[in-house]
Scaffold this active site. Structure first.
Site, PDB file in Angstrom:
ATOM      1  N   ASP A 192     -92.661 -19.097  90.642  1.00 22.26           N
ATOM      2  CA  ASP A 192     -91.601 -18.362  89.963  1.00 22.26           C
ATOM      3  C   ASP A 192     -91.433 -18.954  88.573  1.00 22.26           C
ATOM      4  O   ASP A 192     -91.163 -20.144  88.433  1.00 22.26           O
ATOM      5  CB  ASP A 192     -90.295 -18.474  90.762  1.00 22.26           C
TER       6      ASP A 192
ATOM      7  N   GLU B 292     -89.027 -13.667  86.865  1.00 25.42           N
ATOM      8  CA  GLU B 292     -88.131 -14.334  87.814  1.00 25.42           C
ATOM      9  C   GLU B 292     -87.073 -13.377  88.348  1.00 25.42           C
ATOM     10  O   GLU B 292     -86.832 -13.314  89.566  1.00 25.42           O
ATOM     11  CB  GLU B 292     -87.453 -15.534  87.156  1.00 25.42           C
ATOM     12  N   GLU B 293     -86.440 -12.627  87.453  1.00 32.71           N
ATOM     13  CA  GLU B 293     -85.374 -11.726  87.884  1.00 32.71           C
ATOM     14  C   GLU B 293     -85.900 -10.635  88.821  1.00 32.71           C
ATOM     15  O   GLU B 293     -85.240 -10.278  89.802  1.00 32.71           O
ATOM     16  CB  GLU B 293     -84.700 -11.094  86.663  1.00 32.71           C
TER      17      GLU B 293
END
Length: 695
Positions: free
Chosen positions: A297, A315-316
């Site tokens: 990540d 990441e989101e």
């Protein structure tokens, strides 16, 4: 999903086939980390878990729901809230207010906002939530949410004291600690985050990312991000639709890993052959498609980054398609340079398309990843944060490269040493953080080699990077380049004043230059084997005919140092002495007359010093009482030399010239090192000048 071994014309990958990465077996054949209850691993359910039904919660005899080192639970009796009743301000238990507010009928977004404001002070307007229900969802979809889904979310949240009666430890900086939940416990915690029931702590606001969904509900000011915020809300609501329809039965482990600097690898001494690390590079696919691999990540130091705001990059996106990752924001302090968060057991619920502003929710995903023996899905995510650069050239400094190497190593390393899964990664920190993909690919390759893992690299459609990275890996493998060598090449690139795209070319050229560059010992002709067998001790004779022949030799001034070392002088007939053959050093030799005592400084000691400069001599740990360095060794020799010269009568010595018939002054032992000059640069300059005077 993995590629076939057969190469086709439209092949998008290079390197080792994924089937070989999986050792010819299924993708989930690799080792998993253990779950063992201890002071460093808190387990909030009854261990072990069975997969037939959700694990039963674990009850603490002395729960810590309001301690500094634990999460402050909304239902704690210490959680109080000031309310007005009959125009009087009174203090009531906050959980009582939460239960009362959420138990009322809620049929619109305005009523939901009003209920949440009952137990929170000064809430901003939920403009993004209003936009979502009024302009994004169809009317029947919005109505279905308020009549069917929202009551289930509220029920899931209000059962938090039942589902999570234990104490949740905070995963603080500079401490290695783990915590394991059941998936049902995570769902209840996330329901409370959605309804914004967790307490805001002022002392934690600067170091913890926060878990309440308030920022997501208010993220409406940036018009360009309105659509992606709405699509993230779709992912969240789909998650709640799934977990309220059927209780999940799995387990999730969150492990914070901290490695002190003293335990980090010495990258300048690691002798791992980079060619032993297999790589698979593909320009198609995404990291979450690397089944059974250690999936990276590209994190923010505040875990989750902008998942509860405007953020919608790697990441989101990973956090909203696997919402169970979001709960890590509740108890994980910001990551330090030597720290990483490794999460095992998360389930994927949503499919998607696009990226950033073009991100869209694309329906349901049935995650068929098998469970390990502890009840966790065999999906592991390594959360590592890259450095954010304002100037991209700053990332090529040795200190920043070292930081990224250590960060990647912490995320990739494991207590298990056998049968480790490959790392699935890509252009880590190369978006808004302005990282260079070529440098980051090399850094992650070195970290994989140091941690004993192979590498699966997703270039996200960049075919040029795919091809270039594959070629540089072939170069490293064919030339058997070690980690320590590559580290030196990277450090030199910073001072080379070259553009970033020349990094791979510079590494190749630097390696060839290092191979052709002689060591200091070779430069000074200290070849001990040749000196012992091929060179005879010269005579002190100054025969006129011999010198005349030497002067008449063509190019006598251009004789190389290596040729000088191998010159054999014939013995003088006038001396009448038979001298035994001895090795002839490269530096001028003073032949002492009438001397029966050896000089305290000999060529072996000089060779020993030069070996220390070249790095080929290591100091034993047994002599660690006084650190042995080049300068301390020279001081020792000089002290012995001075004492011997002060005790002996002055002796006449004759210097034998190499190229000219000139008698020079006697050479003092180690005269190129002065007492007042203690810099290592002085040593090199004096040494070079001393040798060049005889070339």
């Amino acid at each position: 999903m993995y590629d076939n071994d057969e190469k086709t014309t439209d092949q998008t990958w290079l390197g080792t086939p994924l089937l070989d990465m999986y050792k010819g077996q299924v993708p989930w054949c690799f080792s998993t980390t253990l779950i063992s209850p201890s002071k460093y691993h808190h387990i909030l359910y009854e261990f072990p878990a069975s997969l037939k039904e959700p694990p039963q919660p674990h009850y603490n005899s002395h729960p810590k729901h309001w301690e500094d080192d634990y999460v402050r639970m909304p239902y704690s009796p210490h959680s109080l809230f000031l309310v007005k009743e009959n125009e009087e301000e009174i203090v009531k238990p906050r959980w009582e207010i939460i239960t009362e507010a959420l138990s009322r009928p809620i049929n619109s977004v305005n009523e939901l906002e009003k209920a949440i404001s009952c137990y929170n002070n000064k809430l901003p307007k939920f403009s993004a939530l209003h936009h979502f229900f009024h302009e994004v969802l169809e009317e029947d979809e919005a109505q279905h949410f308020f009549t069917h889904l929202l009551p289930k979310i509220i029920q899931l949240a209000l059962r938090l004291p039942e589902f999570v009666p234990g104490s949740i430890p905070l995963l603080k900086k500079n401490h290695s600690k783990s915590v394991s939940f059941s998936q049902l416990q995570v769902a209840s915690l996330l329901a409370n985050a959605f309804l914004c029931t967790f307490i805001w702590r002022k002392e934690m606001a600067g170091t913890y990312p926060g878990i309440n969904f308030i920022k997501l509900f208010t993220a409406d000011e940036r018009i360009s991000r309105q659509n992606c915020v709405s699509e993230k809300l779709k992912c969240i609501l789909h998650y709640f639709r799934r977990v309220t329809a059927k209780n999940p039965v799995g387990v999730i482990t969150f492990e914070r890993k901290y490695v002190p600097k003293s335990y980090m690898p010495r990258w300048d001494t690691l002798d791992n052959n980079l060619g032993n690390t297999r790589i698979h590079i593909t320009s198609s696919g995404t990291i979450e498609e690397g089944l059974g691999l250690l999936q990276v990540d590209f994190a923010n130091k505040f875990v989750g980054g902008g998942v509860l705001g405007y953020g919608c990059v790697q990441e989101e996106i990973r956090f909203v398609i696997c919402p169970e990752l979001i709960i890590s924001r509740l108890f994980t302090e910001e990551l330090g340079d030597g720290e990483a968060l490794v999460i095992t057991g998360v389930e994927r619920y949503s499919n998607y398309s696009g990226y950033s502003d073009s991100f869209k929710w694309n329906g349901n995903v049935n995650d068929e990843t098998p469970f390990d023996e502890y009840g966790r899905r065999k999906t592991t995510v390594a959360v590592i944060d890259a450095t954010r650069f304002t100037k991209s050239k700053d990332q090529f400094h040795c200190s920043t490269i070292l930081r990224e190497l250590n960060k990647a190593y912490v995320g990739f390393s494991s207590k298990e040493k056998q049968n480790l899964s490959p790392v699935a990664t890509g252009n880590w920190g190369c978006g808004a953080f302005k990282g260079d993909p070529k440098l980051k690919s090399i850094i992650q390759l070195m970290a994989c080699s140091a941690s004993g893992r192979d590498l699966v690299y997703y270039s996200f459609g960049d075919t040029e990077l795919r091809d270039d990275f594959y070629k540089i890996h072939l170069f490293l493998a064919n030339n058997k380049i070690l980690i320590c060598q590559l580290w030196r090449y990277l450090c030199r690139f910073c001072t080379a004043n070259l553009s970033q795209d020349k990094l791979y070319c510079f590494i190749q050229q630097c390696h060839f230059d290092m191979k052709s560059q002689p060591t200091l010992k070779q430069f000074l002709c200290f070849n001990t084997q040749k000196r012992k067998t091929e060179v005879n001790m010269p005579s002190s004779s100054t025969n006129d005919q011999e010198l005349k022949n030497k002067k008449n030799t063509p190019n006598s001034k251009g004789i190389k140092t290596s040729e000088i070392c191998n010159i054999n002088y014939s013995q003088s007939k006038q001396s009448g002495k038979n001298t035994s053959p001895k090795k002839y050093p490269a530096l001028p030799i003073s032949v002492e007359q009438k001397s029966t005592k050896k000089s305290p400084i000999n060529s072996d000691e000089v060779i020993q010093i030069i070996d220390m400069i070249d790095g080929s001599k290591s100091v034993s740990k047994e002599s660690s009482s006084e650190e042995l360095t080049l300068l301390t060794e020279i001081d020792r020799i000089k002290k012995v030399d001075q004492s011997s010269f002060s005790n002996e009568p002055k002796k006449e010595s004759i210097e034998i010239g190499m190229e000219e018939d000139v008698v020079e002054e006697p050479a003092k032992p180690l005269s190129f090192i002065e007492d007042k000059k203690r810099k290592i640069t002085d040593y090199f300059s004096k040494m070079t000048n001393h040798v060049n005077s005889y070339l």
